[in-house]
Design an enzyme around this catalytic site. Structure first.
Site, short mmCIF file in Angstrom:
data_model
loop_
_atom_site.label_atom_id
_atom_site.label_comp_id
_atom_site.label_asym_id
_atom_site.label_seq_id
_atom_site.Cartn_x
_atom_site.Cartn_y
_atom_site.Cartn_z
N CYS A 100 -4.43 2.12 5.62
CA CYS A 100 -5.66 2.42 4.93
C CYS A 100 -5.94 3.93 4.98
CB CYS A 100 -6.75 1.67 5.67
SG CYS A 100 -8.19 1.57 4.74
N CYS A 200 -9.96 -2.82 8.27
CA CYS A 200 -10.48 -1.60 7.68
C CYS A 200 -11.11 -1.92 6.32
CB CYS A 200 -9.30 -0.66 7.51
SG CYS A 200 -9.65 0.86 6.70
#
Length: 395
Positions: A100, A200
């Site tokens: 991410c 995330c």
């Protein structure tokens, strides 16, 4: 005035990062990334991104900085979610947080920020960056955060020099309690907000439920392997080369269905990962069972009793050249070179002494002590003192 775009996540760390930058005289803009709006996989009726985006907006108002939301859900699905499904299907365990950062925060998001005229992007990560000059060239160093308990450098182990050049980490010099104190003193709504858990940006999800959208449940056997299994006491051969020795010590154990006894059933080997204890739902053993290996082809989970089961431990691992990354390219090893480092194979693990050996096809990492649950698909990161210099995906 340099312009900084802060990734305001609706948490206390990025809120304080924005405050500190404004205080330092930067022109600060808050940007909230909306990366997920499929509420079918989040737990209960919580809609984390909505709450977070409201908190981020209130912080921006309090600090008197412009604020907007960007929808990156398409890129997030393509680069993170699809990758996760793909890795789990192959029987590997990905780390979406590391990805991410590499793919979304410091790539897609950073490009948007730069297109808005930003000189830098800032986040609330607990790590530090500094710049040194080596051979007349600027080199950016990624350093551990001052708060050793919160250090998040591991999650940024895939960043490049180009990304670091444009990044600021304002809370990296602070301890978490100090960050909360600053937020309280500035009367920010996020001052007492709990740290976010879960994937995330997706928020709290139950991983098996999340994976079941794509990876269908499929019943298979849970097999227990005894600690006395012969391959754990394999005789060490005489090696004719260092390469042979490295191959031998990094080789993982392999099992067959007749190596142990069936102790239960599971709903899909791809939902499990090495070292996992919860979710096996097998009782009646003197010590709890831990996953020591998964075979997604045969849909079998191999387990062993107790966290000291020899099937969990190995001393070395391999990273192929395609999945090798040096934050400090100037320190990259050439074939046959080696280097002593400190390394970790998961976030929150304390750093362990290790040695890197570069061969033509990739790199071996040999630890001084045996490591528990070395897991394919996870990231190994290595440090020189408190500087993270490189990382790779465990093959």
């Amino acid at each position: 005035m340099k312009r900084v775009i802060v990734g305001l996540s609706g948490g206390v760390d990025s809120s304080v990062a924005a405050y500190l930058l404004k205080k330092q005289g930067y022109e600060v803009i808050g940007l909230f990334m909306k990366n997920w709006h499929d509420d079918t996989v989040t737990i209960s009726d919580e809609c984390p991104w909505l709450d977070d985006s409201n908190d981020a907006l209130l912080v921006a108002e309090k600090l008197g900085i412009p604020f907007q939301t960007v929808d990156l859900s398409e890129e997030y699905k393509e680069r993170i979610v699809d990758y996760m499904f793909d890795e789990y299907e192959k029987g590997r365990t990905p780390n979406p947080d590391v990805l991410c950062n590499r793919e979304i925060k410091f790539d897609v998001f950073m490009k948007i920020a730069l297109s808005l005229g930003a000189d830098f992007v800032a986040t609330g990560h607990y790590c530090r960056r500094d710049t040194v000059v080596i051979d007349d060239k600027e080199v950016h160093r990624l350093l551990a955060g001052k708060d050793t308990n919160k250090d998040q450098s591991y999650f940024l182990c895939q960043l490049s020099q180009e990304q670091l050049a444009k990044t600021l980490f304002p809370v990296g010099e602070l301890l978490k309690p100090e960050v909360r104190e600053i937020a309280k003193a500035q009367d920010l709504i996020t001052a007492d907000k709990k740290d976010s858990q879960g994937l995330c940006f997706i928020g709290k999800v139950r991983l098996p439920e999340f994976l079941q959208q794509k990876l269908k449940a499929k019943e298979g056997n849970i097999i227990e392997i005894a600690a006395s299994e012969a391959q754990y006491d394999k005789a060490v051969p005489v090696f004719t080369s260092k390469r042979e020795e490295l191959e031998f010590i990094s080789e993982k154990f392999s099992y067959h269905s007749n190596d142990g006894k069936i102790v239960g059933k599971h709903q899909g080997a791809h939902y499990f990962t090495k070292g996992q204890r919860k979710g096996l739902a097998v009782g009646g053993t003197p010590e709890p069972l831990f996953v020591i290996e998964t075979d997604v082809e045969a849909n079998i989970i191999y387990t062993g009793q107790g966290k000291d089961h020899p099937g969990l431990y190995r001393k070395a691992l391999f990273v192929s050249n395609e999945e090798l990354h040096w934050v400090r390219q100037d320190l990259a090893l050439q074939v046959d070179e080696e280097l002593s480092v400190m390394a970790r194979i998961r976030y929150r693990q304390k750093l362990e002494k290790a040695r890197l050996y570069q061969v033509d096809s990739g790199m071996y990492i040999v630890f001084e002590n045996n490591q528990s649950a070395i897991t394919e698909g996870q990231f190994v990161a290595w440090y020189l003192k408190d500087e993270l210099v490189g990382s790779g995906v465990i093959s």
